[in-house]
Design a protein around this motif. Structure first.
Motif, PDB file in Angstrom:
ATOM      1  N   ALA A  29      -7.526  -2.603 -10.043  1.00 30.70           N
ATOM      2  CA  ALA A  29      -6.139  -2.669  -9.774  1.00 30.70           C
ATOM      3  C   ALA A  29      -6.040  -3.538  -8.323  1.00 30.70           C
ATOM      4  CB  ALA A  29      -5.577  -1.365  -9.480  1.00 30.70           C
ATOM      5  N   PHE A  30      -6.723  -3.384  -7.374  1.00 32.08           N
ATOM      6  CA  PHE A  30      -6.422  -4.147  -5.874  1.00 32.08           C
ATOM      7  C   PHE A  30      -6.672  -5.782  -6.517  1.00 32.08           C
ATOM      8  CE2 PHE A  30      -8.180  -6.236  -2.284  1.00 32.08           C
ATOM      9  CZ  PHE A  30      -7.132  -5.692  -1.487  1.00 32.08           C
ATOM     10  N   LEU A  31      -7.909  -6.042  -6.943  1.00 28.93           N
ATOM     11  CA  LEU A  31      -8.124  -7.336  -7.323  1.00 28.93           C
ATOM     12  C   LEU A  31      -7.108  -8.029  -8.144  1.00 28.93           C
ATOM     13  CD1 LEU A  31     -12.004  -7.445  -7.512  1.00 28.93           C
ATOM     14  CD2 LEU A  31     -10.460  -8.347  -5.752  1.00 28.93           C
ATOM     15  N   ALA A  32      -6.686  -7.403  -9.273  1.00 29.84           N
ATOM     16  CA  ALA A  32      -5.501  -7.862 -10.155  1.00 29.84           C
ATOM     17  C   ALA A  32      -4.362  -7.998  -9.628  1.00 29.84           C
ATOM     18  CB  ALA A  32      -5.454  -6.900 -11.398  1.00 29.84           C
ATOM     19  N   GLY A  33      -3.790  -7.335  -8.505  1.00 31.15           N
ATOM     20  CA  GLY A  33      -2.641  -7.546  -7.825  1.00 31.15           C
ATOM     21  C   GLY A  33      -2.688  -8.706  -6.927  1.00 31.15           C
ATOM     22  N   GLY A  92      -2.818  -4.669  -3.203  1.00 33.64           N
ATOM     23  CA  GLY A  92      -3.431  -5.727  -3.478  1.00 33.64           C
ATOM     24  C   GLY A  92      -2.431  -7.092  -3.666  1.00 33.64           C
ATOM     25  N   TYR A  93      -1.409  -6.710  -4.415  1.00 32.76           N
ATOM     26  CA  TYR A  93      -0.457  -7.832  -4.315  1.00 32.76           C
ATOM     27  C   TYR A  93       0.533  -7.976  -3.034  1.00 32.76           C
ATOM     28  CZ  TYR A  93       4.093  -9.981  -6.164  1.00 32.76           C
ATOM     29  OH  TYR A  93       5.000 -10.763  -6.342  1.00 32.76           O
ATOM     30  N   PHE A  94       0.678  -7.085  -2.376  1.00 30.53           N
ATOM     31  CA  PHE A  94       1.589  -7.453  -1.186  1.00 30.53           C
ATOM     32  C   PHE A  94       0.585  -7.906  -0.200  1.00 30.53           C
ATOM     33  CE2 PHE A  94       4.490  -4.465  -3.420  1.00 30.53           C
ATOM     34  CZ  PHE A  94       5.550  -5.082  -3.679  1.00 30.53           C
ATOM     35  N   LEU A  95      -0.505  -7.452  -0.070  1.00 33.01           N
ATOM     36  CA  LEU A  95      -1.528  -7.750   0.940  1.00 33.01           C
ATOM     37  C   LEU A  95      -1.714  -9.374   0.854  1.00 33.01           C
ATOM     38  CD1 LEU A  95      -3.458  -6.997   3.492  1.00 33.01           C
ATOM     39  CD2 LEU A  95      -4.988  -6.767   1.818  1.00 33.01           C
TER      40      LEU A  95
END
Length: 542
Positions: A29-33, A92-95
């Motif tokens: 999830a983190f890497l996809a984001g 992940g997306y916002f970071l």
């Protein structure tokens, strides 16, 4: 039926994501984001948004694996699993998209460097709560067929709208900016606005997940993929037709000069540098952009960026006199602090981040910024945080403006002023019920963020406001990006980030009023209700 037996051999990528558990699920999830941030400026590779949104469908598929007692009841563990995956994807997306926020804390590192983790990690962590909520709502509407993509759009699209409104809102890097950053597709913003683009983007970029639905594939393919392709074609046709419009032409008798000083923020707000800064502004404004371009005598209006002075302009008659002399009495529109005195000498007055119109040695009009930047211009939860030593970044205590969003200057059509951060809010560039202005004026100071992604993202969002409203945009930025943009989002003149210079050009005329500008308040609710009904239909059929 897929089983969580721990075996990975022979499984496809979608199956691995659906069956992932524990740290593997969170990492996916983190890497996809994080990959989704590639769809945003300055990279602007729109197809990258398919990575997080396609993964989102498979992650919620995995959360939906536990059976519920009945069609309309839900397993609590399933909801927690979906919400958890949403948080990690959002984080992940916002970071990856907002890491540059930490740059503002390094301008005065001796005071604010300690807060770097709060900006770089804390803000994405907080914004990810909206993504988490979106996943949970989507799980409540989930169904095994292609219509589950509508469930994701209803959940995430609604969460993006909330993110733009809760606690004054922060609609930065919405999923719809993957389309809003592409000029052809961004034209649809004139009909549906940013939040409508959110819904469309989710439907389009999540649709590839349904291509692995084996039953649909054996029959007629994925209905969701067909909807996505139809939407893409419709966006392209609409955009091409709108962009085929003839140039709107220019307002007669108006010649603008935008000044971009590229002044470092650490020097800009030191009062002792005030006179030197003013001399630099005047000298720069006296330069033509090319030897064959107009001189000061040919310019009708000068535009300087946000907070141009480290002093209160109205209290510096010498500065007003120098401006009148240096600009040969021409009209100046500039960002500048504005002060209102209190009812008594001991009472604190009010100070506003304003745009002011200067003619000769007089300030003849102004607009006070209404939408202040949290932690920048005001401190949320001030009574709790200030005793802990937390302060906002911009010196002074800024007040919320109450003036109408309208600025009049001699020789120009009325403008809708947008001070910096105000340019990111869809549907608020022009106040409902007010007379339509002739142009948008965005003065800003993105120097806090240096040569990072932030200024590019800010410019992209300001440009989308021009498309939504059908109004030209004049943008003066301290360090860039300054630009003249027509009402279709086409950049006519531009100064890049980190360059000192001036920009000469005409003021484009507005386009016909857009559908979104007339109906901004009802467009998103209507579209969201349609998407919700499609998701509900899938749930009923399940």
């Amino acid at each position: 039926m897929l089983h969580r037996d721990g075996a990975g051999g022979g499984l496809t990528l979608p199956q691995r994501i659906i069956l992932a558990e524990g740290w593997r699920r969170r990492a996916v999830a983190f890497l996809a984001g994080a990959c989704g941030a590639l769809a945003l400026e300055p990279v602007g590779f729109a197809p990258a948004m398919a990575i997080p949104l396609t993964a989102a469908v498979w992650l919620i598929d995995g959360a939906a694996g536990a059976p519920a007692p009945s069609r309309w009841s839900f397993n609590a563990a399933s909801l927690r699993s979906a919400a958890g995956a949403g948080w990690w994807l959002g984080f992940g997306y916002f970071l990856a998209g907002l890491w540059w926020l930490g740059s503002a804390l390094l301008v005065e590192a001796d005071q604010y460097a300690w807060a770097l983790p709060l900006a770089v990690l804390g803000v994405p962590a907080g914004l990810a709560l909206f993504t988490s909520l979106g996943f949970a709502v989507a799980r409540l509407l989930w169904s095994p067929g292609s219509l589950r993509v509508f469930a994701l759009a209803a959940g995430l699209g609604g969460a993006e709208w909330l993110r733009g409104h809760v606690l004054t809102g922060f609609p930065w890097n919405d999923f719809g900016m993957a389309l809003g950053g592409v000029q052809l597709f961004a034209q649809t913003g004139s009909a549906v606005g940013l939040y409508g683009l959110d819904l469309i983007a989710i439907l389009i970029f999540a649709a590839p997940a349904t291509l692995i639905d084996h039953e649909r594939k054996r029959r007629f393919g994925s209905p969701a993929a067909a909807v996505a392709m139809t939407l893409l074609v419709a966006l392209a046709v609409f955009g091409a037709v709108r962009l085929s419009q003839e140039q709107t032409g220019a307002v007669e008798g108006v010649r603008l000069r935008l000044m971009q000083p590229n002044l470092p923020m650490d020097a800009k707000f030191r009062p002792e540098n005030g006179q030197e800064i003013l001399r630099r502004y005047l000298a720069l404004s006296d330069q033509a952009t090319a030897p064959d371009r107009m001189g000061v005598s040919d310019v009708t209006h000068f535009i300087w960026p946000e907070s141009a002075f480290p002093f209160v302009l109205s209290r510096e008659p010498q500065a007003l006199s120098a401006i009148a002399h240096g600009l040969q009495g021409k009209i100046l529109i500039t960002g500048a602090a504005r002060v209102e005195n209190g009812p008594s000498r001991k009472a604190r007055g009010k100070i506003f981040n304003a745009v002011q119109v200067v003619q000769g040695e007089k300030i003849i009009a102004y607009y006070d910024k209404k939408h202040l930047v949290p932690f920048g211009e005001y401190l949320p939860l001030e009574n709790w945080l200030r005793p802990l030593g937390v302060h906002h970044l911009v010196p002074g205590t800024w007040d919320v403006g109450q003036t109408p969003r309208r600025l009049s200057a001699p020789g120009l059509p009325p403008a809708a002023p947008l001070v910096c951060y105000e340019a990111i809010f869809p549907g608020q560039a022009v106040e409902p019920g007010s007379e339509r202005p002739g142009w948008l004026l965005n003065v800003t100071s993105d120097g806090w963020f240096g040569h990072t992604s932030g200024p590019y993202q800010h410019f992209a969002q300001a440009r989308l406001r021009a498309i939504e409203e059908g109004l030209p945009l004049i943008r003066a930025a301290n360090t860039g990006i300054s630009a003249i943009v027509d009402p279709y989002g086409r950049v006519l003149e531009q100064l890049p980030l980190g360059v000192e210079g001036v920009l000469d050009g005409a003021l484009p005329k507005p386009a016909p009023q857009t559908f979104y500008s007339r109906h901004a308040e009802i467009v998103f609710p209507a579209l969201w209700a349609l998407v919700f009904c499609c998701a509900l239909a899938g749930r009923v059929r399940a």
